[in-house]
Design a protein around this motif. Structure first.
Motif, PDB file in Angstrom:
ATOM      1  N   ALA A  38       0.835  -1.132  -0.004  1.00  0.00           N
ATOM      2  CA  ALA A  38       0.265  -0.181  -0.343  1.00  0.00           C
ATOM      3  C   ALA A  38       0.918   1.817   0.222  1.00  0.00           C
ATOM      4  O   ALA A  38       0.263   2.094  -0.633  1.00  0.00           O
ATOM      5  N   ASN A  39       2.093   1.222   0.126  1.00  0.00           N
ATOM      6  CA  ASN A  39       3.093   2.344   0.619  1.00  0.00           C
ATOM      7  C   ASN A  39       4.095   2.516  -0.122  1.00  0.00           C
ATOM      8  O   ASN A  39       5.028   3.118   0.078  1.00  0.00           O
ATOM      9  N   SER A  40       4.318   1.367  -0.734  1.00  0.00           N
ATOM     10  CA  SER A  40       5.021   1.196  -1.708  1.00  0.00           C
ATOM     11  C   SER A  40       4.898   1.336  -3.687  1.00  0.00           C
ATOM     12  O   SER A  40       4.163   1.525  -3.456  1.00  0.00           O
ATOM     13  N   SER A  41       6.145   1.779  -4.102  1.00  0.00           N
ATOM     14  CA  SER A  41       6.010   1.919  -4.981  1.00  0.00           C
ATOM     15  C   SER A  41       7.108   1.234  -6.274  1.00  0.00           C
ATOM     16  O   SER A  41       7.994   0.769  -6.138  1.00  0.00           O
ATOM     17  N   PHE A  42       6.830   0.969  -7.372  1.00  0.00           N
ATOM     18  CA  PHE A  42       7.538   0.459  -8.500  1.00  0.00           C
ATOM     19  C   PHE A  42       7.554   1.396  -9.873  1.00  0.00           C
ATOM     20  O   PHE A  42       6.525   2.154  -9.913  1.00  0.00           O
ATOM     21  N   SER A  43       8.120   2.209 -10.468  1.00  0.00           N
ATOM     22  CA  SER A  43       8.801   3.196 -11.204  1.00  0.00           C
ATOM     23  C   SER A  43       9.368   2.874 -12.431  1.00  0.00           C
ATOM     24  O   SER A  43      10.114   2.002 -12.281  1.00  0.00           O
ATOM     25  N   VAL A  44       9.165   2.912 -13.707  1.00  0.00           N
ATOM     26  CA  VAL A  44       9.957   3.281 -14.946  1.00  0.00           C
ATOM     27  C   VAL A  44      10.121   4.296 -15.736  1.00  0.00           C
ATOM     28  O   VAL A  44       9.019   4.743 -15.928  1.00  0.00           O
ATOM     29  N   THR A  45      11.374   4.846 -15.518  1.00  0.00           N
ATOM     30  CA  THR A  45      11.542   6.217 -16.356  1.00  0.00           C
ATOM     31  C   THR A  45      11.716   5.834 -17.903  1.00  0.00           C
ATOM     32  O   THR A  45      13.859   5.349 -17.719  1.00  0.00           O
ATOM     33  N   THR A  46      12.100   6.367 -19.219  1.00  0.00           N
ATOM     34  CA  THR A  46      12.350   5.756 -19.596  1.00  0.00           C
ATOM     35  C   THR A  46      12.514   7.511 -20.838  1.00  0.00           C
ATOM     36  O   THR A  46      12.266   8.413 -21.168  1.00  0.00           O
ATOM     37  N   PRO A  47      14.113   6.944 -21.729  1.00  0.00           N
ATOM     38  CA  PRO A  47      13.863   7.869 -22.686  1.00  0.00           C
ATOM     39  C   PRO A  47      12.643   8.295 -23.987  1.00  0.00           C
ATOM     40  O   PRO A  47      11.939   7.344 -24.043  1.00  0.00           O
ATOM     41  N   ALA A  48      12.144   9.167 -24.733  1.00  0.00           N
ATOM     42  CA  ALA A  48      11.071   8.943 -25.585  1.00  0.00           C
ATOM     43  C   ALA A  48      11.541   7.735 -26.499  1.00  0.00           C
ATOM     44  O   ALA A  48      10.626   7.043 -26.565  1.00  0.00           O
ATOM     45  N   THR A  49      12.525   7.707 -26.673  1.00  0.00           N
ATOM     46  CA  THR A  49      12.673   6.486 -27.980  1.00  0.00           C
ATOM     47  C   THR A  49      14.123   5.678 -26.655  1.00  0.00           C
ATOM     48  O   THR A  49      15.116   5.801 -26.997  1.00  0.00           O
ATOM     49  N   LEU A  50      13.553   4.221 -27.002  1.00  0.00           N
ATOM     50  CA  LEU A  50      14.201   3.424 -26.098  1.00  0.00           C
ATOM     51  C   LEU A  50      14.805   2.683 -27.176  1.00  0.00           C
ATOM     52  O   LEU A  50      13.972   1.379 -27.771  1.00  0.00           O
ATOM     53  N   THR A  51      16.133   2.730 -27.187  1.00  0.00           N
ATOM     54  CA  THR A  51      16.754   1.678 -28.426  1.00  0.00           C
ATOM     55  C   THR A  51      17.624   0.673 -28.056  1.00  0.00           C
ATOM     56  O   THR A  51      18.425   0.262 -27.138  1.00  0.00           O
ATOM     57  N   ALA A  52      17.278   0.107 -28.335  1.00  0.00           N
ATOM     58  CA  ALA A  52      18.217  -1.713 -28.400  1.00  0.00           C
ATOM     59  C   ALA A  52      19.542  -1.193 -29.216  1.00  0.00           C
ATOM     60  O   ALA A  52      19.962  -2.181 -29.432  1.00  0.00           O
ATOM     61  N   ASP A  53      20.235  -1.006 -28.150  1.00  0.00           N
ATOM     62  CA  ASP A  53      21.962  -0.501 -28.601  1.00  0.00           C
ATOM     63  C   ASP A  53      22.776  -0.858 -28.053  1.00  0.00           C
ATOM     64  O   ASP A  53      23.897  -1.294 -27.771  1.00  0.00           O
ATOM     65  N   GLY A  54      21.948  -1.387 -26.956  1.00  0.00           N
ATOM     66  CA  GLY A  54      23.052  -1.922 -25.088  1.00  0.00           C
ATOM     67  C   GLY A  54      23.631  -1.108 -24.214  1.00  0.00           C
ATOM     68  O   GLY A  54      24.381  -1.136 -23.397  1.00  0.00           O
ATOM     69  N   SER A  55      23.125   0.678 -25.085  1.00  0.00           N
ATOM     70  CA  SER A  55      23.483   1.812 -24.390  1.00  0.00           C
ATOM     71  C   SER A  55      22.066   2.467 -23.215  1.00  0.00           C
ATOM     72  O   SER A  55      22.821   3.065 -22.875  1.00  0.00           O
ATOM     73  N   THR A  56      21.336   2.980 -24.444  1.00  0.00           N
ATOM     74  CA  THR A  56      19.881   3.538 -24.089  1.00  0.00           C
ATOM     75  C   THR A  56      19.719   2.781 -23.028  1.00  0.00           C
ATOM     76  O   THR A  56      19.122   1.543 -23.040  1.00  0.00           O
ATOM     77  N   GLN A  57      19.435   3.018 -21.740  1.00  0.00           N
ATOM     78  CA  GLN A  57      19.036   2.455 -20.564  1.00  0.00           C
ATOM     79  C   GLN A  57      17.508   2.925 -20.188  1.00  0.00           C
ATOM     80  O   GLN A  57      16.271   4.484 -20.164  1.00  0.00           O
ATOM     81  N   ALA A  58      16.830   2.540 -19.278  1.00  0.00           N
ATOM     82  CA  ALA A  58      15.531   2.608 -19.000  1.00  0.00           C
ATOM     83  C   ALA A  58      16.353   2.202 -17.426  1.00  0.00           C
ATOM     84  O   ALA A  58      16.422   1.332 -16.782  1.00  0.00           O
ATOM     85  N   ALA A  59      15.505   3.439 -15.888  1.00  0.00           N
ATOM     86  CA  ALA A  59      15.427   2.858 -15.408  1.00  0.00           C
ATOM     87  C   ALA A  59      14.384   2.287 -14.100  1.00  0.00           C
ATOM     88  O   ALA A  59      13.169   3.131 -14.317  1.00  0.00           O
TER      89      ALA A  59
END
Length: 181
Positions: A63-84
């Motif tokens: 009830a008080n915990s959370s989980f979130s994801v932050t991504t750039p506008a384009t999340l490129t599968a290049d091995g370096s662009t990251q989703a936090a």
């Protein structure tokens, strides 16, 4: 006797102190919903200050915990662009659960920073705000799902990140011409 404790907002619950025994010892009880250090003071029959007690957060609750994801506008599968991905753990009273071991898992292709998951760090410890953040990369255009493996919190949500193919690379591309009918 009566006693008091520092309080950061009406979080203390006092019970009546017991009568002093033959040795002059009395027992008093303090409860708190706030995880923090408190300075104790004897108010009567004499004024004495100096002892302290530290209340810590309880177990994390959904009830008080959370989980979130932050991504750039384009999340490129290049091995370096990251989703936090950020997990914030709090107890039933909203206190941050600090120093909690956290383990995350990621579905999808094995790529990136960790040969097993693409997570920069699949395990770690929550900080003073109850937060743990890790990054996810991929070299495959796909949707990756990240889940909390530990601590176990029933119905804790999962989060996803969708990686897309990048621009064509002429050094890795080929053109095949066929003959017409």
């Amino acid at each position: 006797p009566t006693f008091n404790a520092t309080d950061s907002g009406a979080n203390n619950v006092y019970s009546a102190c017991s009568a002093s025994n033959a040795s002059g010892v009395s027992t008093c009880t303090l409860a708190s919903k706030k995880a923090e250090a408190k300075i104790l003071s004897l108010v009567t029959p004499a004024s004495v200050t100096g002892s302290s007690v530290t209340f810590i957060a309880g177990a994390p609750v959904l009830a008080n915990s959370s989980f979130s994801v932050t991504t750039p506008a384009t999340l490129t599968a290049d091995g370096s662009t990251q989703a936090a991905f950020t997990v914030v753990l709090k107890d039933a009273n909203g206190n941050p659960v600090t120093g909690q071991a956290v383990s995350l898992t990621a579905s999808g292709a094995s790529s990136g920073a960790s040969a097993q998951s693409g997570l920069s760090s699949a395990t770690g410890t929550t900080d003073s705000s109850g937060s743990f953040t890790t990054n996810l990369v991929s070299t495959v255009a796909e949707t990756r799902t990240v889940s909390l493996a530990s601590p176990s919190i029933t119905s804790f949500p999962t989060k996803t990140a969708t990686f897309v193919a990048g621009a064509p690379d002429p050094t890795k591309s080929t053109l095949v011409l066929g003959t017409g009918p």
